[in-house]
Design a protein around this motif. Structure first.
Motif, PDB file in Angstrom:
ATOM      1  N   MET A   1       0.841  -1.192   0.000  1.00  0.00           N
ATOM      2  CA  MET A   1       0.000   0.000   0.000  1.00  0.00           C
ATOM      3  C   MET A   1       0.881   1.249   0.000  1.00  0.00           C
ATOM      4  N   LYS A   2       0.374   2.314  -0.627  1.00  0.00           N
ATOM      5  CA  LYS A   2       1.117   3.565  -0.723  1.00  0.00           C
ATOM      6  C   LYS A   2       1.038   4.339   0.596  1.00  0.00           C
ATOM      7  N   PRO A   3       2.182   4.701   1.204  1.00  0.00           N
ATOM      8  CA  PRO A   3       2.127   5.532   2.417  1.00  0.00           C
ATOM      9  C   PRO A   3       1.635   6.938   2.076  1.00  0.00           C
ATOM     10  N   VAL A   4       0.614   7.396   2.794  1.00  0.00           N
ATOM     11  CA  VAL A   4       0.158   8.777   2.656  1.00  0.00           C
ATOM     12  C   VAL A   4       1.042   9.676   3.500  1.00  0.00           C
ATOM     13  N   ILE A   5       1.335   9.205   4.714  1.00  0.00           N
ATOM     14  CA  ILE A   5       2.226   9.942   5.619  1.00  0.00           C
ATOM     15  C   ILE A   5       3.236   8.971   6.211  1.00  0.00           C
ATOM     16  N   ARG A   6       4.476   9.444   6.328  1.00  0.00           N
ATOM     17  CA  ARG A   6       5.531   8.638   6.942  1.00  0.00           C
ATOM     18  C   ARG A   6       6.339   9.513   7.894  1.00  0.00           C
ATOM     19  N   LEU A   7       6.473   9.064   9.126  1.00  0.00           N
ATOM     20  CA  LEU A   7       7.313   9.750  10.101  1.00  0.00           C
ATOM     21  C   LEU A   7       8.575   8.928  10.331  1.00  0.00           C
ATOM     22  N   GLU A   8       9.708   9.625  10.393  1.00  0.00           N
ATOM     23  CA  GLU A   8      10.977   8.954  10.654  1.00  0.00           C
ATOM     24  C   GLU A   8      11.689   9.629  11.819  1.00  0.00           C
ATOM     25  N   HIS A   9      11.783   8.918  12.940  1.00  0.00           N
ATOM     26  CA  HIS A   9      12.581   9.328  14.104  1.00  0.00           C
ATOM     27  C   HIS A   9      12.229  10.735  14.582  1.00  0.00           C
ATOM     28  N   ILE A  10      10.918  10.955  14.791  1.00  0.00           N
ATOM     29  CA  ILE A  10      10.446  12.272  15.209  1.00  0.00           C
ATOM     30  C   ILE A  10      10.731  12.501  16.694  1.00  0.00           C
ATOM     31  N   GLU A  11      11.303  13.661  16.972  1.00  0.00           N
ATOM     32  CA  GLU A  11      11.498  14.130  18.345  1.00  0.00           C
ATOM     33  C   GLU A  11      10.819  15.494  18.464  1.00  0.00           C
ATOM     34  N   LYS A  12      10.190  15.729  19.622  1.00  0.00           N
ATOM     35  CA  LYS A  12       9.617  17.053  19.883  1.00  0.00           C
ATOM     36  C   LYS A  12       9.912  17.433  21.326  1.00  0.00           C
ATOM     37  N   VAL A  13      10.640  18.555  21.472  1.00  0.00           N
ATOM     38  CA  VAL A  13      11.022  19.046  22.791  1.00  0.00           C
ATOM     39  C   VAL A  13      10.413  20.434  22.980  1.00  0.00           C
ATOM     40  N   PHE A  14       9.661  20.597  24.064  1.00  0.00           N
ATOM     41  CA  PHE A  14       9.140  21.905  24.446  1.00  0.00           C
ATOM     42  C   PHE A  14      10.034  22.473  25.545  1.00  0.00           C
ATOM     43  N   THR A  15      10.188  23.792  25.545  1.00  0.00           N
ATOM     44  CA  THR A  15      11.000  24.425  26.581  1.00  0.00           C
ATOM     45  C   THR A  15      10.326  25.700  27.048  1.00  0.00           C
TER      46      THR A  15
ATOM     47  N   PHE B   1      11.030  19.752  28.048  1.00  0.00           N
ATOM     48  CA  PHE B   1      10.114  18.620  28.201  1.00  0.00           C
ATOM     49  C   PHE B   1      10.079  17.865  26.876  1.00  0.00           C
ATOM     50  N   GLU B   2      10.446  16.592  26.911  1.00  0.00           N
ATOM     51  CA  GLU B   2      10.507  15.773  25.702  1.00  0.00           C
ATOM     52  C   GLU B   2       9.142  15.126  25.479  1.00  0.00           C
ATOM     53  N   ALA B   3       8.345  15.696  24.553  1.00  0.00           N
ATOM     54  CA  ALA B   3       6.979  15.211  24.315  1.00  0.00           C
ATOM     55  C   ALA B   3       6.948  13.989  23.413  1.00  0.00           C
ATOM     56  N   LEU B   4       7.881  13.908  22.454  1.00  0.00           N
ATOM     57  CA  LEU B   4       7.973  12.758  21.543  1.00  0.00           C
ATOM     58  C   LEU B   4       9.425  12.316  21.463  1.00  0.00           C
ATOM     59  N   ARG B   5       9.628  10.981  21.471  1.00  0.00           N
ATOM     60  CA  ARG B   5      10.985  10.449  21.434  1.00  0.00           C
ATOM     61  C   ARG B   5      11.084   9.349  20.375  1.00  0.00           C
ATOM     62  N   ASP B   6      11.806   9.640  19.305  1.00  0.00           N
ATOM     63  CA  ASP B   6      12.135   8.641  18.281  1.00  0.00           C
ATOM     64  C   ASP B   6      10.891   7.909  17.772  1.00  0.00           C
ATOM     65  N   VAL B   7       9.905   8.690  17.334  1.00  0.00           N
ATOM     66  CA  VAL B   7       8.653   8.113  16.840  1.00  0.00           C
ATOM     67  C   VAL B   7       8.739   7.928  15.327  1.00  0.00           C
ATOM     68  N   SER B   8       8.519   6.710  14.862  1.00  0.00           N
ATOM     69  CA  SER B   8       8.462   6.395  13.431  1.00  0.00           C
ATOM     70  C   SER B   8       7.190   5.605  13.162  1.00  0.00           C
ATOM     71  N   LEU B   9       6.486   5.965  12.096  1.00  0.00           N
ATOM     72  CA  LEU B   9       5.293   5.210  11.705  1.00  0.00           C
ATOM     73  C   LEU B   9       4.933   5.539  10.265  1.00  0.00           C
ATOM     74  N   GLU B  10       4.100   4.691   9.682  1.00  0.00           N
ATOM     75  CA  GLU B  10       3.555   4.905   8.340  1.00  0.00           C
ATOM     76  C   GLU B  10       2.045   4.778   8.389  1.00  0.00           C
ATOM     77  N   VAL B  11       1.368   5.692   7.700  1.00  0.00           N
ATOM     78  CA  VAL B  11      -0.078   5.609   7.510  1.00  0.00           C
ATOM     79  C   VAL B  11      -0.318   5.382   6.027  1.00  0.00           C
TER      80      VAL B  11
ATOM     81  N   LYS C   1      11.927  13.432  10.313  1.00  0.00           N
ATOM     82  CA  LYS C   1      11.391  13.685   8.983  1.00  0.00           C
ATOM     83  C   LYS C   1       9.886  13.406   8.956  1.00  0.00           C
ATOM     84  N   VAL C   2       9.148  14.263   8.237  1.00  0.00           N
ATOM     85  CA  VAL C   2       7.721  14.066   7.992  1.00  0.00           C
ATOM     86  C   VAL C   2       7.509  14.068   6.487  1.00  0.00           C
ATOM     87  N   TYR C   3       7.091  12.930   5.947  1.00  0.00           N
ATOM     88  CA  TYR C   3       6.841  12.822   4.505  1.00  0.00           C
ATOM     89  C   TYR C   3       5.336  12.722   4.262  1.00  0.00           C
TER      90      TYR C   3
END
Length: 232
Positions: A1-15, A21-31, A64-66
């Motif tokens: 199936m064709k990925p519509v969205i792909r996340l690779e090693h997403i990190e999100k830090v709020f300060t 504050f590390e809200a997301l740590r090394d998140v990867s997924l495909e939709v 990365k966000v594709y």
């Protein structure tokens, strides 16, 4: 199936300037196209931050966000806005324009992209009928129940004919008796093949409707699989 969205090693830090504050740590997924992707977990697990990273309403600190193989992180703001036109989003608190009618709210994004008024109204009425609220076209948000307001928000997201629909806790601001009508609309969209990512606390709903589910805790995906694998 064709990925519509792909996340690779997403990190999100709020300060706040003093501590991070590390809200997301090394998140990867495909939709993939046609997926109903459920995101579950306790409050504070990072679910809403994750879904807002999918269309860069929240810009990741790294990773990365594709979208359809386009690297969103490298695009200019006008290019990102064009990409977002194909990604509908339904928020927890409706975000309707109180001075506009139901029809006016649904027409609003069509007007922004330059569609003429007649065509915008025609398209808006199509999606209002789809979510079962066409009879409220001339009402104002203050005259609607919570469930009706959320259906207007869904119609507004659908009017742009999105390839992907994001839901951020679409029922958490509703009275219990209103939850069912919104979930029925989402089920009907699933039956029509709409690709969706749904952040929800409704566990049985996630189990019933999702093709894939992720469970998040402390900014990390700790479990991913089919509903049967995750819940059973």
């Amino acid at each position: 199936m064709k990925p519509v969205i792909r996340l690779e090693h997403i990190e999100k830090v709020f300060t706040d300037g003093k501590e991070d504050f590390e809200a997301l740590r090394d998140v990867s997924l495909e939709v993939n196209e046609g997926d109903i992707f459920g995101i579950i977990g306790l409050s504070g697990a990072g679910k809403s931050t994750l879904v807002r990273c999918l269309n860069l309403l929240e810009r990741p600190t790294s990773g990365k966000v594709y979208v359809n193989d386009k690297d969103m992180m490298t695009l200019s703001e006008p290019e990102i806005r064009r990409c977002r036109q194909k990604i509908g989003m339904v928020f927890q608190h409706f975000n309707l324009l109180m001075q506009r009618t139901v029809l006016g709210n649904v027409c609003f994004p069509l007007e922004i992209v330059g569609m003429n008024r007649k065509d915008a109204k025609k398209r808006a009425m199509e999606v209002l009928r789809l979510v079962g609220i066409a009879d409220k076209a001339n009402a104002y948000p203050s005259q609607l129940s919570g469930g009706q307001k959320q259906r207007v928000a869904i119609a507004r997201a659908l009017c742009m004919k999105p390839e992907l629909l994001l839901f951020d806790e679409p029922t958490s601001a509703l009275d219990p008796e209103m939850v069912g009508e919104v979930l029925e609309v989402i089920k009907s969209l699933a039956e029509d093949g709409m690709t969706m990512v749904i952040v929800t606390h409704e566990m049985m709903f996630a189990k019933e409707i999702s093709s894939r589910v992720v469970f998040m805790d402390s900014g990390v995906i700790v479990e991913e699989g089919t509903p049967g694998e995750v819940f059973n």
